[in-house]
Design a protein around this motif. Structure first.
Motif, PDB file in Angstrom:
ATOM      1  N   PRO A 175      -2.689  14.673 -41.766  1.00  0.00           N
ATOM      2  CA  PRO A 175      -1.849  13.500 -42.577  1.00  0.00           C
ATOM      3  C   PRO A 175      -0.745  13.216 -42.160  1.00  0.00           C
ATOM      4  CG  PRO A 175      -1.875  16.129 -43.550  1.00  0.00           C
ATOM      5  CD  PRO A 175      -2.729  15.856 -42.254  1.00  0.00           C
ATOM      6  N   ALA A 176      -0.393  12.010 -42.368  1.00  0.00           N
ATOM      7  CA  ALA A 176       0.889  11.507 -41.837  1.00  0.00           C
ATOM      8  C   ALA A 176       1.459  10.491 -43.027  1.00  0.00           C
ATOM      9  CB  ALA A 176       0.597  10.705 -40.661  1.00  0.00           C
ATOM     10  N   LEU A 177       2.732  10.700 -43.218  1.00  0.00           N
ATOM     11  CA  LEU A 177       3.593   9.965 -44.181  1.00  0.00           C
ATOM     12  C   LEU A 177       4.572   9.222 -43.321  1.00  0.00           C
ATOM     13  CD1 LEU A 177       4.272  12.080 -47.159  1.00  0.00           C
ATOM     14  CD2 LEU A 177       2.882  10.364 -47.377  1.00  0.00           C
ATOM     15  N   VAL A 178       4.405   8.037 -43.359  1.00  0.00           N
ATOM     16  CA  VAL A 178       5.506   7.333 -42.607  1.00  0.00           C
ATOM     17  C   VAL A 178       6.296   6.184 -43.413  1.00  0.00           C
ATOM     18  CG1 VAL A 178       5.896   5.567 -40.879  1.00  0.00           C
ATOM     19  CG2 VAL A 178       3.992   7.091 -40.862  1.00  0.00           C
ATOM     20  N   ILE A 179       7.483   6.423 -43.296  1.00  0.00           N
ATOM     21  CA  ILE A 179       8.331   5.675 -44.098  1.00  0.00           C
ATOM     22  C   ILE A 179       8.798   4.350 -43.667  1.00  0.00           C
ATOM     23  CG2 ILE A 179      10.540   5.696 -45.630  1.00  0.00           C
ATOM     24  CD1 ILE A 179      10.565   8.637 -45.542  1.00  0.00           C
ATOM     25  N   TYR A 180       8.521   2.902 -44.199  1.00  0.00           N
ATOM     26  CA  TYR A 180       8.838   1.889 -43.740  1.00  0.00           C
ATOM     27  C   TYR A 180      10.003   1.340 -44.375  1.00  0.00           C
ATOM     28  CZ  TYR A 180       4.696   2.031 -40.542  1.00  0.00           C
ATOM     29  OH  TYR A 180       3.585   2.599 -40.119  1.00  0.00           O
ATOM     30  N   HIS A 181      11.098   0.576 -43.681  1.00  0.00           N
ATOM     31  CA  HIS A 181      11.937  -0.261 -44.601  1.00  0.00           C
ATOM     32  C   HIS A 181      12.223  -1.586 -43.793  1.00  0.00           C
ATOM     33  CE1 HIS A 181      16.034  -1.259 -46.221  1.00  0.00           C
ATOM     34  NE2 HIS A 181      15.190  -1.480 -47.071  1.00  0.00           N
ATOM     35  N   LYS A 182      11.958  -2.639 -44.075  1.00  0.00           N
ATOM     36  CA  LYS A 182      12.134  -3.877 -43.292  1.00  0.00           C
ATOM     37  C   LYS A 182      11.275  -4.067 -41.876  1.00  0.00           C
ATOM     38  CE  LYS A 182      16.091  -5.338 -45.909  1.00  0.00           C
ATOM     39  NZ  LYS A 182      17.525  -5.454 -45.900  1.00  0.00           N
ATOM     40  N   GLY A 183      10.162  -3.644 -41.994  1.00  0.00           N
ATOM     41  CA  GLY A 183       9.396  -3.527 -40.937  1.00  0.00           C
ATOM     42  C   GLY A 183       9.644  -2.418 -39.699  1.00  0.00           C
ATOM     43  N   LYS A 184      10.733  -1.615 -40.082  1.00  0.00           N
ATOM     44  CA  LYS A 184      10.909  -0.549 -39.160  1.00  0.00           C
ATOM     45  C   LYS A 184      10.491   0.942 -39.631  1.00  0.00           C
ATOM     46  CE  LYS A 184      14.831  -2.296 -36.703  1.00  0.00           C
ATOM     47  NZ  LYS A 184      16.241  -3.012 -37.114  1.00  0.00           N
ATOM     48  N   ILE A 185      10.361   1.788 -38.883  1.00  0.00           N
ATOM     49  CA  ILE A 185       9.998   3.209 -39.177  1.00  0.00           C
ATOM     50  C   ILE A 185      11.169   4.031 -39.408  1.00  0.00           C
ATOM     51  CG2 ILE A 185       8.551   5.485 -38.590  1.00  0.00           C
ATOM     52  CD1 ILE A 185       6.684   3.741 -37.176  1.00  0.00           C
ATOM     53  N   ILE A 186      11.286   4.506 -40.668  1.00  0.00           N
ATOM     54  CA  ILE A 186      12.641   5.288 -40.935  1.00  0.00           C
ATOM     55  C   ILE A 186      12.237   6.874 -40.764  1.00  0.00           C
ATOM     56  CG2 ILE A 186      14.172   5.901 -42.825  1.00  0.00           C
ATOM     57  CD1 ILE A 186      14.295   3.008 -41.772  1.00  0.00           C
ATOM     58  N   ASP A 187      11.045   7.133 -41.058  1.00  0.00           N
ATOM     59  CA  ASP A 187      10.606   8.492 -40.724  1.00  0.00           C
ATOM     60  C   ASP A 187       9.322   8.682 -40.685  1.00  0.00           C
ATOM     61  OD1 ASP A 187      10.914  11.187 -40.019  1.00  0.00           O
ATOM     62  OD2 ASP A 187      11.753  12.004 -41.987  1.00  0.00           O
ATOM     63  N   TYR A 188       8.643   9.645 -39.804  1.00  0.00           N
ATOM     64  CA  TYR A 188       7.160   9.755 -39.630  1.00  0.00           C
ATOM     65  C   TYR A 188       7.079  11.230 -39.680  1.00  0.00           C
ATOM     66  CZ  TYR A 188       2.838   9.808 -37.020  1.00  0.00           C
ATOM     67  OH  TYR A 188       1.646   9.998 -36.660  1.00  0.00           O
ATOM     68  N   ILE A 189       6.442  11.541 -41.073  1.00  0.00           N
ATOM     69  CA  ILE A 189       6.265  12.934 -41.364  1.00  0.00           C
ATOM     70  C   ILE A 189       4.912  13.274 -41.202  1.00  0.00           C
ATOM     71  CG2 ILE A 189       6.492  14.836 -43.119  1.00  0.00           C
ATOM     72  CD1 ILE A 189       8.437  12.815 -44.624  1.00  0.00           C
ATOM     73  N   ALA A 190       4.591  13.945 -40.021  1.00  0.00           N
ATOM     74  CA  ALA A 190       3.290  14.337 -39.477  1.00  0.00           C
ATOM     75  C   ALA A 190       3.022  15.824 -39.992  1.00  0.00           C
ATOM     76  CB  ALA A 190       2.805  14.068 -38.177  1.00  0.00           C
TER      77      ALA A 190
END
Ligand code: SF4
Ligand code: SF4
Length: 212
Positions: A175-190
């Motif tokens: 699993p991977a949770l990725v946080i996006y804001h305005k097209g950018k990755i804020i965090d990638y939780i793998a």
């Protein structure tokens, strides 16, 4: 004539039918396999030697072993009489709701729904093919936001259905949770996303969201 060794019967009515069924890996005799045609785990009883491991490994306890014809008949009768439904058991087993398809996006909608979104978007990269938990909304999304008051939209992308696209954007494992804001990755939780990891993931998400 039934063999004197164990006959394994799977109650498919309530089996999660996940490709990642742990019984496949646990069986020492390779009796368990993934049945491509029916898209579910299955057992070749001619390879079973009655070790009983799979009956203990399945967390949902949907596997029974019979030693004789009478036992097989009894189990089949019990399965026939079982009126539970797999979907209804998700909540009971995993404390989550069955998957909500409206949050699923794919390669063609990702840009509009995630990258161009004005909201913070958390994308859960998953696939319903692997495991029961993957078929769900996994952890309760709303609870992930317990430590922040930011407005967040949740989306899911099936990596098997969008293999090339996921590779292109750098998602190769789940699993991977990725946080996006305005097209950018804020965090990638793998990381493993289970109830045991809930506090840890909540902290991480809160930290990422509060930095925006
Ligand atoms: S572990 Fe899951 S997929 Fe495997 S038999 Fe049990 S319920 Fe079915
Ligand atoms: S009882 Fe043992 S050998 Fe038989 S299917 Fe289960 S794990 Fe495999």
């Amino acid at each position: 004539m039934i063999r004197s060794i164990m006959v394994i019967i799977i109650n498919y009515k309530v089996c999660d039918q996940g490709r990642g069924c742990p019984c496949i890996a646990a069986c020492p005799n390779d009796a368990w396999y993934w049945d491509e045609k029916n898209q579910r785990p299955a057992v070749n009883n001619s390879k079973c030697n009655d070790c009983g491991i799979c009956t203990k490994v399945c967390p949902a306890r949907v596997i029974s072993g019979a030693l004789d014809e009478e036992g097989v008949r009894k189990i089949k009768d019990e399965v026939d009489a079982d009126d539970r439904k797999r979907e209804l058991l998700f909540k009971e087993r995993f404390n989550v709701e069955p998957e909500d398809q409206s949050i699923v996006v794919d390669a063609s909608t990702f840009e509009d729904e995630v990258l161009k979104s004005k909201d913070i978007v958390i994308v859960d990269f998953w696939t319903p093919k692997f495991s029961a938990r993957c078929k769900n909304n996994t952890m309760m999304y709303s609870s992930l936001l317990a430590k922040t008051n930011k407005k967040v939209v949740f989306k899911k992308v099936d990596i098997l259905m969008n293999k090339d696209f996921c590779k292109k954007i750098g998602i190769t494992t789940i699993p991977a949770l990725v946080i996006y804001h305005k097209g950018k990755i804020i965090d990638y939780i793998a990381t493993k996303i289970g109830l045991a990891e809930e506090d840890q993931i909540k902290e991480r998400i809160a930290k990422a969201l509060n930095s925006i």
